[in-house]
Design a protein around this motif. Structure first.
Motif, PDB file in Angstrom:
ATOM      1  N   LEU A   7     -22.004  -7.411 -42.334  1.00 12.31           N
ATOM      2  CA  LEU A   7     -20.607  -6.999 -42.318  1.00 12.31           C
ATOM      3  C   LEU A   7     -19.746  -8.056 -41.622  1.00 12.31           C
ATOM      4  O   LEU A   7     -18.657  -8.400 -42.102  1.00 12.31           O
ATOM      5  N   LEU A   8     -20.209  -8.579 -40.491  1.00 11.89           N
ATOM      6  CA  LEU A   8     -19.484  -9.622 -39.779  1.00 11.89           C
ATOM      7  C   LEU A   8     -19.325 -10.861 -40.645  1.00 11.89           C
ATOM      8  O   LEU A   8     -18.245 -11.459 -40.712  1.00 11.89           O
ATOM      9  N   ALA A   9     -20.392 -11.250 -41.348  1.00 10.73           N
ATOM     10  CA  ALA A   9     -20.337 -12.429 -42.218  1.00 10.73           C
ATOM     11  C   ALA A   9     -19.354 -12.211 -43.374  1.00 10.73           C
ATOM     12  O   ALA A   9     -18.572 -13.110 -43.709  1.00 10.73           O
ATOM     13  N   LEU A  10     -19.361 -11.031 -43.962  1.00 13.71           N
ATOM     14  CA  LEU A  10     -18.433 -10.731 -45.059  1.00 13.71           C
ATOM     15  C   LEU A  10     -16.985 -10.741 -44.579  1.00 13.71           C
ATOM     16  O   LEU A  10     -16.104 -11.309 -45.237  1.00 13.71           O
ATOM     17  N   CYS A  11     -16.736 -10.113 -43.445  1.00  7.05           N
ATOM     18  CA  CYS A  11     -15.372 -10.091 -42.896  1.00  7.05           C
ATOM     19  C   CYS A  11     -14.892 -11.499 -42.569  1.00  7.05           C
ATOM     20  O   CYS A  11     -13.743 -11.852 -42.844  1.00  7.05           O
ATOM     21  N   THR A  12     -15.766 -12.299 -41.993  1.00  5.87           N
ATOM     22  CA  THR A  12     -15.418 -13.681 -41.672  1.00  5.87           C
ATOM     23  C   THR A  12     -15.120 -14.461 -42.938  1.00  5.87           C
ATOM     24  O   THR A  12     -14.127 -15.192 -43.019  1.00  5.87           O
ATOM     25  N   GLY A  13     -15.974 -14.295 -43.950  1.00  6.86           N
ATOM     26  CA  GLY A  13     -15.768 -15.001 -45.215  1.00  6.86           C
ATOM     27  C   GLY A  13     -14.454 -14.637 -45.880  1.00  6.86           C
ATOM     28  O   GLY A  13     -13.710 -15.511 -46.349  1.00  6.86           O
ATOM     29  N   VAL A  14     -14.142 -13.362 -45.927  1.00 10.42           N
ATOM     30  CA  VAL A  14     -12.890 -12.914 -46.542  1.00 10.42           C
ATOM     31  C   VAL A  14     -11.692 -13.443 -45.767  1.00 10.42           C
ATOM     32  O   VAL A  14     -10.707 -13.907 -46.360  1.00 10.42           O
ATOM     33  N   THR A  15     -11.758 -13.390 -44.447  1.00 17.08           N
ATOM     34  CA  THR A  15     -10.661 -13.882 -43.626  1.00 17.08           C
ATOM     35  C   THR A  15     -10.405 -15.359 -43.880  1.00 17.08           C
ATOM     36  O   THR A  15      -9.268 -15.781 -44.108  1.00 17.08           O
ATOM     37  N   TYR A  16     -11.470 -16.153 -43.861  1.00 14.66           N
ATOM     38  CA  TYR A  16     -11.290 -17.584 -44.065  1.00 14.66           C
ATOM     39  C   TYR A  16     -10.934 -17.931 -45.501  1.00 14.66           C
ATOM     40  O   TYR A  16     -10.261 -18.936 -45.754  1.00 14.66           O
ATOM     41  N   PHE A  17     -11.334 -17.114 -46.466  1.00 13.82           N
ATOM     42  CA  PHE A  17     -10.924 -17.324 -47.850  1.00 13.82           C
ATOM     43  C   PHE A  17      -9.407 -17.227 -47.962  1.00 13.82           C
ATOM     44  O   PHE A  17      -8.755 -18.104 -48.536  1.00 13.82           O
ATOM     45  N   TRP A  18      -8.822 -16.166 -47.408  1.00  8.06           N
ATOM     46  CA  TRP A  18      -7.371 -15.992 -47.497  1.00  8.06           C
ATOM     47  C   TRP A  18      -6.628 -17.052 -46.697  1.00  8.06           C
ATOM     48  O   TRP A  18      -5.559 -17.515 -47.096  1.00  8.06           O
ATOM     49  N   ARG A  19      -7.184 -17.437 -45.559  1.00  9.90           N
ATOM     50  CA  ARG A  19      -6.546 -18.509 -44.777  1.00  9.90           C
ATOM     51  C   ARG A  19      -6.583 -19.821 -45.538  1.00  9.90           C
ATOM     52  O   ARG A  19      -5.607 -20.563 -45.568  1.00  9.90           O
TER      53      ARG A  19
END
Length: 103
Positions: A7-19
């Motif tokens: 879950l942490l990895a997915l949230c991090t990935g999504v956050t950095y994708f949008w950034r």
């Protein structure tokens, strides 16, 4: 435990994708466009609404302070912000100090 890491990895990935997408598209944004001005106005309106709600209808520890203390601290914060050349940190610090002194 591994589910939490996933879950942490997915949230991090999504956050950095949008950034990253924001960084790629930022060069193409016309800051003088009507759409950008509208988004800016909406953002300011939301922040103003949140601040007004915190002053008029607070929750938690802030609710224990009288209204006049919250209004005074807000006024001092705004005044100091304007007098210091729109220095946000100094304005917020002045508001917090005022709130602590009277609250």
């Amino acid at each position: 435990m591994s589910d939490l890491w996933l879950l942490l990895a997915l949230c991090t990935g999504v956050t950095y994708f949008w950034r990253g997408l924001g960084v790629l598209l930022s060069g193409r944004i016309n800051v003088d466009s009507e759409l950008f001005r509208w988004a800016e106005c909406v953002a300011y309106a939301m922040i103003t609404g949140i601040i007004a709600r915190m002053v008029v209808m607070p929750t938690g520890a802030l609710a224990t302070c009288p209204l006049w203390v919250r209004v005074t601290a807000s006024a001092v914060a705004l005044l100091v912000y304007r007098l210091t050349g729109k220095n946000l940190s100094v304005g917020v610090a002045a508001g917090v100090i005022t709130l602590a002194a009277f609250g």
